[in-house]
Scaffold this active site. Structure first.
Site, PDB file in Angstrom:
ATOM      1  CD  GLU A   1      34.163  17.188 -17.365  1.00  0.00           C
ATOM      2  OE1 GLU A   1      33.412  18.115 -17.684  1.00  0.00           O
ATOM      3  OE2 GLU A   1      33.956  15.995 -17.679  1.00  0.00           O
TER       4      GLU A   1
ATOM      5  CD  GLU B   1      34.959  16.035 -22.726  1.00  0.00           C
ATOM      6  OE1 GLU B   1      34.912  15.555 -21.584  1.00  0.00           O
ATOM      7  OE2 GLU B   1      35.832  16.871 -23.076  1.00  0.00           O
TER       8      GLU B   1
END
Length: 263
Positions: free
Chosen positions: A117, A137
């Site tokens: 990210e 995740e």
């Protein structure tokens, strides 16, 4: 002295190396504080044209260090407030796309979770052949929290972004180049070198031109074409009053290199 990063100042740019080898360069609050401080210094120094963020040969960054995240049952709303107002990791993620100068992610090894990210929030990525990208995740019962659900679909489209997020599949360097996640793929150990080469070229351009075009692209991406054209036109008009504009045109007429001042 910084605890979590190494900082090198070059002639025209700064390089930040995330240095938490025992954590595969997972970032924590201290890491974010230190990088934010460097970003503030780079913004304020007119001689600096941009920033390179990198890690080690093994890992660019493997996300956010979860050892700092403690959810006490009676502190849920305090955590909400801290997340919004005081948590430095969150501020770091939000600061990257708002940074007025170019930020290049030079990725070697793993860029996973929050590390991926961070790279996506930089202006673009230079990857080595050893690079691997992924958002794992969902395997932990979590979801991306550093803008991954927003940046990846904008880059790849919704269907492929959903697949990568829901499966946690890792994308190697060659595929990352094909998908335009990375602008360049270079031999292992050469990502920073390539990022330097690009930043040197960018540094030769008008700094106000770079700043205004970055702003126009970031602001215009999520609006209609008509509104985006208005954003661009306003920036173009503002630049017409700059001294750099006059210097650039004079240098072109006189067949010499321009001496931009950033004003």
């Amino acid at each position: 002295m910084a605890e979590d990063i190494r900082v090198e100042k070059h002639d025209g740019w700064v390089e930040v190396t995330i240095h938490r080898p025992d954590k595969l360069n997972a970032i924590r609050e201290q890491t974010a504080i230190e990088i934010l401080e460097v970003m503030t210094e780079v913004e304020a120094d007119r001689s600096l044209k941009g920033l390179i963020i990198t890690g080690s040969e093994k890992a660019f960054c493997t996300g956010v260090d979860t050892s700092e995240q403690k959810n006490e049952p009676d502190e849920a709303f305090e955590l909400w407030r801290r997340r919004k107002r005081s948590r430095k990791v969150n501020q770091f993620f939000r600061a990257l796309p708002e940074f007025t100068k170019p930020v290049i992610a030079a990725v070697e090894g793993f860029a996973l979770g929050g590390g991926f990210e961070i790279a996506l929030l930089c202006d673009f990525i230079v990857a080595s052949e050893s690079a691997q990208f992924g958002l794992p995740e969902a395997k932990l019962g979590l979801m991306p929290g550093g803008a991954g659900t927003q940046t990846l679909p904008r880059l790849l489209g919704k269907p492929l972004a959903k697949e990568l997020i829901w499966t946690g599949r890792r994308v190697k360097a060659a595929e990352a180049l094909q998908l335009r996640i990375a602008n360049h793929v270079v031999p292992a150990g050469k990502a920073v070198e390539k990022a330097r080469e690009i930043l040197k070229t960018i540094g030769e351009q008008g700094p106000l031109s770079v700043m205004f075009t970055k702003s126009a692209i970031e602001r215009g991406l999520d609006v209609s074409l008509s509104e985006g054209m208005s954003v661009e036109a306003d920036a173009f008009f503002a630049l017409s009053f700059s001294q750099d504009r006059n210097e650039g045109l004079s240098a072109f007429r006189e067949k010499r290199s321009p001496n931009f001042k950033g004003n």
